[in-house]
Design a protein around this motif. Structure first.
Motif, short mmCIF file in Angstrom:
data_model
loop_
_atom_site.label_atom_id
_atom_site.label_comp_id
_atom_site.label_asym_id
_atom_site.label_seq_id
_atom_site.Cartn_x
_atom_site.Cartn_y
_atom_site.Cartn_z
N ASP A 81 0.83 -1.21 0.00
CA ASP A 81 0.00 0.00 0.00
C ASP A 81 0.87 1.26 0.00
O ASP A 81 0.55 2.25 -0.65
CB ASP A 81 -1.00 0.00 1.16
N GLU A 82 2.00 1.23 0.71
CA GLU A 82 2.92 2.37 0.72
C GLU A 82 3.57 2.52 -0.66
O GLU A 82 3.75 3.63 -1.15
CB GLU A 82 3.99 2.18 1.80
N ARG A 83 3.88 1.41 -1.30
CA ARG A 83 4.47 1.46 -2.66
C ARG A 83 3.47 2.08 -3.64
O ARG A 83 3.86 2.87 -4.49
CB ARG A 83 4.87 0.05 -3.12
N ARG A 84 2.19 1.74 -3.51
CA ARG A 84 1.15 2.33 -4.39
C ARG A 84 1.06 3.84 -4.16
O ARG A 84 0.97 4.61 -5.11
CB ARG A 84 -0.21 1.67 -4.13
N ARG A 85 1.08 4.27 -2.88
CA ARG A 85 1.02 5.69 -2.56
C ARG A 85 2.22 6.43 -3.16
O ARG A 85 2.07 7.47 -3.81
CB ARG A 85 1.00 5.88 -1.03
N LEU A 86 3.40 5.85 -3.00
CA LEU A 86 4.62 6.47 -3.53
C LEU A 86 4.63 6.50 -5.05
O LEU A 86 5.09 7.46 -5.66
CB LEU A 86 5.87 5.76 -3.00
N ARG A 87 4.09 5.45 -5.69
CA ARG A 87 4.03 5.42 -7.16
C ARG A 87 3.15 6.56 -7.67
O ARG A 87 3.49 7.23 -8.66
CB ARG A 87 3.50 4.07 -7.66
N ALA A 88 2.03 6.82 -7.00
CA ALA A 88 1.14 7.92 -7.40
C ALA A 88 1.86 9.26 -7.28
O ALA A 88 1.76 10.12 -8.17
CB ALA A 88 -0.12 7.91 -6.54
N ILE A 89 2.63 9.44 -6.20
CA ILE A 89 3.39 10.68 -6.01
C ILE A 89 4.48 10.78 -7.07
O ILE A 89 4.69 11.84 -7.68
CB ILE A 89 4.00 10.74 -4.59
N LEU A 90 5.16 9.67 -7.32
CA LEU A 90 6.26 9.65 -8.30
C LEU A 90 5.78 10.06 -9.69
O LEU A 90 6.49 10.75 -10.41
CB LEU A 90 6.86 8.24 -8.35
N ASP A 91 4.58 9.63 -10.05
CA ASP A 91 4.02 9.99 -11.37
C ASP A 91 3.91 11.50 -11.51
O ASP A 91 4.00 12.04 -12.60
CB ASP A 91 2.65 9.33 -11.58
N ARG A 92 3.71 12.20 -10.38
CA ARG A 92 3.57 13.65 -10.42
C ARG A 92 4.90 14.39 -10.32
O ARG A 92 5.03 15.48 -10.86
CB ARG A 92 2.64 14.12 -9.28
N VAL A 93 5.90 13.84 -9.62
CA VAL A 93 7.14 14.58 -9.36
C VAL A 93 8.33 14.15 -10.24
O VAL A 93 9.33 14.85 -10.29
CB VAL A 93 7.57 14.51 -7.87
N LYS A 94 8.22 13.03 -10.93
CA LYS A 94 9.35 12.51 -11.71
C LYS A 94 9.65 13.40 -12.92
O LYS A 94 8.77 13.68 -13.70
CB LYS A 94 9.05 11.09 -12.20
N PRO A 95 10.91 13.85 -13.06
CA PRO A 95 11.28 14.62 -14.26
C PRO A 95 11.20 13.73 -15.50
O PRO A 95 11.55 12.55 -15.43
CB PRO A 95 12.73 15.04 -13.99
N GLU A 96 10.76 14.28 -16.60
CA GLU A 96 10.57 13.53 -17.84
C GLU A 96 11.85 12.85 -18.32
O GLU A 96 11.83 11.71 -18.75
CB GLU A 96 10.05 14.49 -18.93
N GLU A 97 12.97 13.57 -18.23
CA GLU A 97 14.22 13.08 -18.84
C GLU A 97 15.09 12.24 -17.91
O GLU A 97 16.12 11.73 -18.32
CB GLU A 97 15.04 14.27 -19.38
N HIS A 98 14.70 12.05 -16.64
CA HIS A 98 15.53 11.32 -15.69
C HIS A 98 14.78 10.17 -15.05
O HIS A 98 13.56 10.19 -14.94
CB HIS A 98 16.04 12.24 -14.57
N GLY A 99 15.53 9.18 -14.59
CA GLY A 99 14.95 8.05 -13.87
C GLY A 99 15.01 8.30 -12.37
O GLY A 99 15.81 9.11 -11.90
N LEU A 100 14.18 7.58 -11.63
CA LEU A 100 14.15 7.71 -10.16
C LEU A 100 14.00 6.34 -9.52
O LEU A 100 13.29 5.47 -10.03
CB LEU A 100 12.94 8.53 -9.72
N ILE A 101 14.66 6.18 -8.39
CA ILE A 101 14.44 5.02 -7.54
C ILE A 101 14.10 5.58 -6.17
O ILE A 101 14.85 6.40 -5.62
CB ILE A 101 15.69 4.12 -7.46
N VAL A 102 12.98 5.13 -5.61
CA VAL A 102 12.56 5.60 -4.29
C VAL A 102 13.17 4.69 -3.24
O VAL A 102 13.07 3.47 -3.32
CB VAL A 102 11.01 5.60 -4.17
N ARG A 103 13.82 5.30 -2.25
CA ARG A 103 14.50 4.55 -1.20
C ARG A 103 13.53 4.18 -0.08
O ARG A 103 12.46 4.78 0.07
CB ARG A 103 15.63 5.39 -0.64
N THR A 104 13.94 3.21 0.73
CA THR A 104 13.15 2.77 1.88
C THR A 104 12.88 3.93 2.84
O THR A 104 11.83 4.01 3.46
CB THR A 104 13.88 1.63 2.62
N ALA A 105 13.82 4.87 2.93
CA ALA A 105 13.68 6.03 3.83
C ALA A 105 12.49 6.92 3.46
O ALA A 105 12.08 7.77 4.25
CB ALA A 105 14.96 6.86 3.80
N ALA A 106 11.92 6.73 2.26
CA ALA A 106 10.80 7.56 1.82
C ALA A 106 9.47 7.13 2.43
O ALA A 106 8.44 7.76 2.20
CB ALA A 106 10.69 7.54 0.30
#
Length: 175
Positions: free
Chosen positions: A115-140
């Protein structure tokens, strides 16, 4: 000398097809080594045609040439007579995310609950820069969208500075 994680503009000194590696001058006493698997490339940018079989992966001599300047990151410190190990897949670690410039990488720590991964994925879709990749850490875990956005923006600004330095440098340099 602890240089692991440092980002350099390096000059390819020699490409060794038999070893599937290249030696790169990054301004350290020993040349660093960049193996074929750590070379980033676009299929359109190959130095020479791929030959008959377009599905086979290109050889290192098709990707790099002597005197070429490349942006690379140290993945292993130099030990004894051996130089540092490099990769062209640069990563900038932040507090909550790791930014991977010019990449399509997209991931969330497997240690987090679904459920936390789903919440973070929704946030990531909004904050991820178009030209760069992201990996969300456990600390998030349980951090707000604003904190994630601030981390992403800080790392993207850091990458812009590194990229600008790379464009201005004329030879091997620590970026």
């Amino acid at each position: 000398s602890q240089i692991h994680g440092n980002i350099y503009l390096g000059r390819v000194q020699n490409v060794l097809p038999g070893m599937e590696a290249a030696f790169v001058d990054i301004g350290t006493p020993k040349n660093a080594v960049l193996y074929r698997g750590d070379v980033q490339y676009d299929a359109e940018d190959l130095l020479e045609p791929r030959g008959r079989n377009a599905t086979e992966r290109p050889r290192i001599e098709q990707l790099l040439k002597n005197k070429q300047l490349i942006v690379c990151q140290v993945t292993k410190n130099p030990i004894g007579a051996k130089g540092a190990r490099l990769t062209q897949e640069v990563s900038l670690p932040g507090r909550f995310v790791v930014l991977i410039p010019n990449s399509r990488t997209y991931g969330i720590s497997k240690r987090l609950a679904d459920d936390e991964r789903r919440r973070l994925r929704a946030i990531l879709d909004r904050v991820k820069p178009e030209e760069h990749g992201l990996i969300v850490r456990t600390a998030a875990e349980n951090v707000s969208e604003e904190e994630l956005r601030a981390d992403v923006l800080r790392l993207a600004a850091q990458w812009e500075k590194i990229s600008a330095k790379a464009k201005q440098a004329r030879g091997p340099a620590l970026l």
